[in-house]
Design an enzyme around this catalytic site. Structure first.
Site, PDB file in Angstrom:
ATOM      1  N   CYS A  99       2.410  -1.926   1.680  1.00 30.67           N
ATOM      2  CA  CYS A  99       2.861  -1.569   3.032  1.00 30.67           C
ATOM      3  C   CYS A  99       2.136  -2.437   4.063  1.00 30.67           C
ATOM      4  CB  CYS A  99       2.683  -0.074   3.277  1.00 30.67           C
ATOM      5  SG  CYS A  99       3.731   0.540   4.630  1.00 30.67           S
ATOM      6  N   HIS A 140       5.718   2.420  -1.314  1.00 36.45           N
ATOM      7  CA  HIS A 140       4.516   3.134  -1.764  1.00 36.45           C
ATOM      8  C   HIS A 140       4.659   3.727  -3.169  1.00 36.45           C
ATOM      9  CE1 HIS A 140       2.222   3.119   2.020  1.00 36.45           C
ATOM     10  NE2 HIS A 140       3.388   3.237   2.625  1.00 36.45           N
ATOM     11  N   GLU A 178       2.317   3.926  -5.220  1.00 33.01           N
ATOM     12  CA  GLU A 178       1.006   4.471  -5.592  1.00 33.01           C
ATOM     13  C   GLU A 178       0.870   5.959  -5.344  1.00 33.01           C
ATOM     14  OE1 GLU A 178       0.369   3.874  -1.156  1.00 33.01           O
ATOM     15  OE2 GLU A 178       1.667   3.126  -2.750  1.00 33.01           O
TER      16      GLU A 178
END
Length: 232
Positions: A89, A173, A175
């Protein structure tokens, strides 16, 4: 893990940590926040197994945070030295600027779970599949750095992922875990511009998509971890 060089993780806000990336690396991490330091004391690249740069709410070129310039210098040097790099990001945008790209502020808001089109093969990103549904949380965008390979795209954000040598940039994202998503949705700075129904939709999207996304992301970040371990 004796003999494995640590990975430097640069964070920008407490709630945007490495999440699933840490498990994929499966080795020592050095987590630092250097936003307000124009000349931070960062580890030498030859002492690191890799560099990871996480997200945050600020602009990637925000001069109120002189540490961002130091991050850009570090990332440029890391790519030159072929150190494994992962930018997520804001981290992807900082990476792109480090490689000479342009930042487009308020280019188009994407917040919530939606698909990205994977347009090229990559050892790390490929574990997510051809059209994964991932979590987006951004409004800025970057041009593809010169010489980089475009990996993923959406209509609103043409550069959703790219590979530049040893560096991988992800605008989205993967993660995020269930607990991280709950934390984000309970953090006023994250939800200040969202309506209650938007928050509900993101929470529902997490329940729908994270069960499949998390194991795929674990495989992707394990592949990044292999690149880190290959440095010894």
């Amino acid at each position: 893990m004796t003999g494995v060089r640590p990975v430097l993780v640069l964070t920008h806000v407490p709630h945007e940590g490495p999440g699933l990336i840490a498990a994929g690396i499966d080795g020592p991490l050095q987590i630092r926040t250097v936003l307000h330091d124009a000349e931070p004391r960062l580890p030498a690249l030859d002492s690191l197994g890799g560099v990871v740069v996480m997200g945050g709410p600020m602009d990637a070129d925000d001069e109120r945070f002189p540490g961002l310039a130091a991050e850009r210098r570090l990332l440029a040097d890391a790519v030159d030295a072929e150190v494994p790099v992962l930018g997520v990001c804001l981290g992807m945008q900082i990476l792109a600027l480090a490689l000479g790209s342009r930042l487009h502020l308020r280019h188009g808001t994407e917040v919530g779970f939606a698909a990205v089109d994977v347009v090229a093969e990559d050892l790390v990103l490929g574990a997510l599949g051809d059209r994964p549904t991932v979590l987006h949380w951004h409004s800025d965008a970057v041009d593809l750095p010169a010489g980089a390979t475009l990996l993923a795209s959406t209509p609103a954000t043409p550069v959703q992922a790219f590979r530049a040598g040893s560096a991988l940039g992800l605008q989205f994202h993967p993660e995020v875990t269930v607990s991280m998503l709950d934390l984000w949705l309970g953090t006023p700075d994250m939800t200040a511009d969202l309506e209650p129904e938007d928050v509900d939709a993101i929470r529902a999207g997490g329940g729908q998509h994270l069960p499949a996304l998390v194991p795929a992301a674990e495989k992707a970040f394990a592949a990044f971890g292999e690149l880190v371990r290959a440095r010894g």
